[in-house]
Enzyme design. Sequence first.
Site, PDB file in Angstrom:
ATOM      1  N   ASP A  98      60.640  56.512  21.483  1.00  0.00           N
ATOM      2  CA  ASP A  98      60.566  55.049  21.598  1.00  0.00           C
ATOM      3  C   ASP A  98      60.610  54.661  23.076  1.00  0.00           C
ATOM      4  O   ASP A  98      61.595  54.950  23.763  1.00  0.00           O
ATOM      5  CB  ASP A  98      61.749  54.431  20.841  1.00  0.00           C
ATOM      6  CG  ASP A  98      61.721  52.909  20.829  1.00  0.00           C
ATOM      7  OD1 ASP A  98      60.876  52.306  21.504  1.00  0.00           O
ATOM      8  OD2 ASP A  98      62.570  52.326  20.114  1.00  0.00           O
ATOM      9  N   SER A 133      63.048  46.355  15.616  1.00  0.00           N
ATOM     10  CA  SER A 133      63.098  45.922  17.013  1.00  0.00           C
ATOM     11  C   SER A 133      64.067  44.744  17.165  1.00  0.00           C
ATOM     12  O   SER A 133      65.219  44.844  16.759  1.00  0.00           O
ATOM     13  CB  SER A 133      61.679  45.597  17.498  1.00  0.00           C
ATOM     14  OG  SER A 133      61.613  45.530  18.902  1.00  0.00           O
ATOM     15  N   HIS A 183      57.890  53.496  19.009  1.00  0.00           N
ATOM     16  CA  HIS A 183      58.656  52.306  18.642  1.00  0.00           C
ATOM     17  C   HIS A 183      58.195  51.682  17.330  1.00  0.00           C
ATOM     18  O   HIS A 183      59.009  51.297  16.497  1.00  0.00           O
ATOM     19  CB  HIS A 183      58.537  51.274  19.771  1.00  0.00           C
ATOM     20  CG  HIS A 183      59.388  50.052  19.594  1.00  0.00           C
ATOM     21  ND1 HIS A 183      60.765  50.105  19.541  1.00  0.00           N
ATOM     22  CD2 HIS A 183      59.058  48.735  19.459  1.00  0.00           C
ATOM     23  CE1 HIS A 183      61.253  48.877  19.383  1.00  0.00           C
ATOM     24  NE2 HIS A 183      60.233  48.035  19.325  1.00  0.00           N
TER      25      HIS A 183
END
Length: 433
Positions: A333, A239, A367
């Site tokens: 995601d 991320s 994600h």
Amino acid sequence: MAAATVVVEPAGRVCWDEPVRIAVHGLAPEQPVALRASLRDEKGALFRAHARYRADARGQLDLQRAPALGGSFAGLEPMGLVWALQPDRPFWRLLKRDVQTPLLLELEVLDGREPAGPGEPEGGRVLARAVHERHFMAAGVRRVPVREGRVRATLFLPPGEGCFAGIIDLFGSSGGLCEYRASLLAGHGFAVLALAYFRYEDLPEYLSDVCLEYFEEAVGFMLQHPKVKGPSIGLLGFSKGGDLCLSMAAFLKDITATVLINSCVANTIVPLHYKDMIISDLGTDSLKQKTTESGLLDFVDVWNNPLEEPNHGSLIPLEKAQGPFLFIVGMDDHNWKSAFYAQIASERLQAHGKDRPQIIYYPETGHCIDPPYFPPSRASVHAVLGEAVFYGGEPKAHSRAQEDAWLKIQTFFHKHLNGKKSVKHPGAGGSRL
């Protein structure tokens, strides 16, 4: 008939990312049973999973051979009782802060021939129990707190003599110091530095202007460490930690392998400073924020397009990097458009005469791609925002992706940091470019 017993193999120390064989002996032939798993995390939240099975003609049940007939999952899922664990609190994610202690998984066998009692939806009387410890540090792995200059981190060193390939591990915009990925990876032969960059000890409480010099100091620490094999190291980022790793690879020396898990190719959230240079952050359009029917925040459309001219200043010049890239992409995601960003990276590298990166696309994967057997986090309360965020993913596919990605990450680092050609692993789950 002998009393039923639950057997978990191997019987010795097992790490969280390792599969086990769960079997039940001493059942009646063809006996229907339910298996239930339960686990409490460090905050006291209770996670549970259950599934219905039928013993074979000899009264044996082996989860590596017997499909689940229903429950938290169905089909042949030898580790389903771990990855399908669900919390008793809404939007709660299983994390491990203290990697020096195991999590305890209680396994129960319930008689499926009896009606379920109150609070026992999966079956009747308990026939057998066992407790299975799942550790976060392999035997001999050493945990070394690091307070060197400004660097706040923990170094995990594999057992044995000699030096090991070094990796810096970065998490995302929740901040703090997350050690569980680094501690598990060290069990596979790497010296891994779990690096905090805000919301930890005397580091900034909030993610404000970020200075790359801090991360440069961490690279220097690793390369000077007597147990780290130079002349370069690898980076692993998830991320926001992923775009920080891209910036490190682009601007800092001695980095020859970079893995990005659902990352952006632009600098995000706050400006990035390095010497006399500033990379602006990729802006957002709050009007594009969505809320799901269950009240979860969905950020996938919020981020501006880094290819549009006003946002070019946020793009990271990854073509300046020394070494290769591996992009791990969850196709579902909902934090941002990871597949789009990986494609931008590939086109940019090739436009500058560089090798295109390795990209592995995982369908129905969200994600938060963790090491194997962590229950997939489709939604959880963000530590900084304090609100529940939708991350996407379908549990079974996401769990498969976590297993495959973990092996692909190890293979990539062994190849580019250790010169090994391959690592043994079972069938793959993603599609590569």
